[in-house]
Design an enzyme around this catalytic site. Structure first.
Site, PDB file in Angstrom:
ATOM      1  N   CYS A 170     -31.443  20.614 -51.081  1.00 22.32           N
ATOM      2  CA  CYS A 170     -31.815  21.929 -51.615  1.00 22.32           C
ATOM      3  C   CYS A 170     -33.209  21.900 -52.250  1.00 22.32           C
ATOM      4  CB  CYS A 170     -30.751  22.336 -52.630  1.00 22.32           C
ATOM      5  SG  CYS A 170     -31.183  23.690 -53.705  1.00 22.32           S
TER       6      CYS A 170
ATOM      7  N   CYS B 162     -33.356  23.199 -55.808  1.00 23.73           N
ATOM      8  CA  CYS B 162     -32.740  22.218 -56.713  1.00 23.73           C
ATOM      9  C   CYS B 162     -33.755  21.153 -57.123  1.00 23.73           C
ATOM     10  CB  CYS B 162     -31.544  21.540 -56.055  1.00 23.73           C
ATOM     11  SG  CYS B 162     -30.199  22.651 -55.624  1.00 23.73           S
TER      12      CYS B 162
END
Length: 109
Positions: free
Chosen positions: A32, A35
């Site tokens: 991600c 993230c």
């Protein structure tokens, strides 16, 4: 040593649900991009708020049961717990200032 706990199915109840202080849990994944942007911000606020709030991270790919239990539909998702209950949830990248504001709000509850 990092101020951020690595959380999983084996320690989540003890470290989060039974914690005496509020807990911020970052649900994230290695693939991600957002993230990866949020990770250093979470690490920084963890260091700056030691004693005020506990911070932990859950890798959703390694801990699917926790992701399902807490209804994680997208990452990053940040959930604040207090007294074993979810009290606030935000999805997506937050600035350090936004995250600090949320921490202060939860700590004051």
């Amino acid at each position: 040593m990092s101020a951020v706990l690595t959380l999983n199915g084996g320690n989540f109840e003890n470290q989060v649900l039974n914690a005496e202080k509020p807990v911020l849990v970052d649900f994230w994944a290695a693939w991600c991009g957002p993230c990866k942007m949020l990770g250093p911000i979470v690490d920084a606020v963890a260091e700056e708020n030691v004693g005020k709030i506990v911070v932990g991270k859950v890798n959703v790919d390694e801990n699917r049961e926790l992701a399902i239990k807490y209804g994680i539909r997208g990452v990053p998702t940040l959930i604040f717990f207090k007294d074993g209950q979810e009290v606030k949830r935000v999805v997506g990248v937050q600035s350090k200032a936004q995250l600090q504001k949320l921490i202060d709000e939860v700590a004051a509850m």
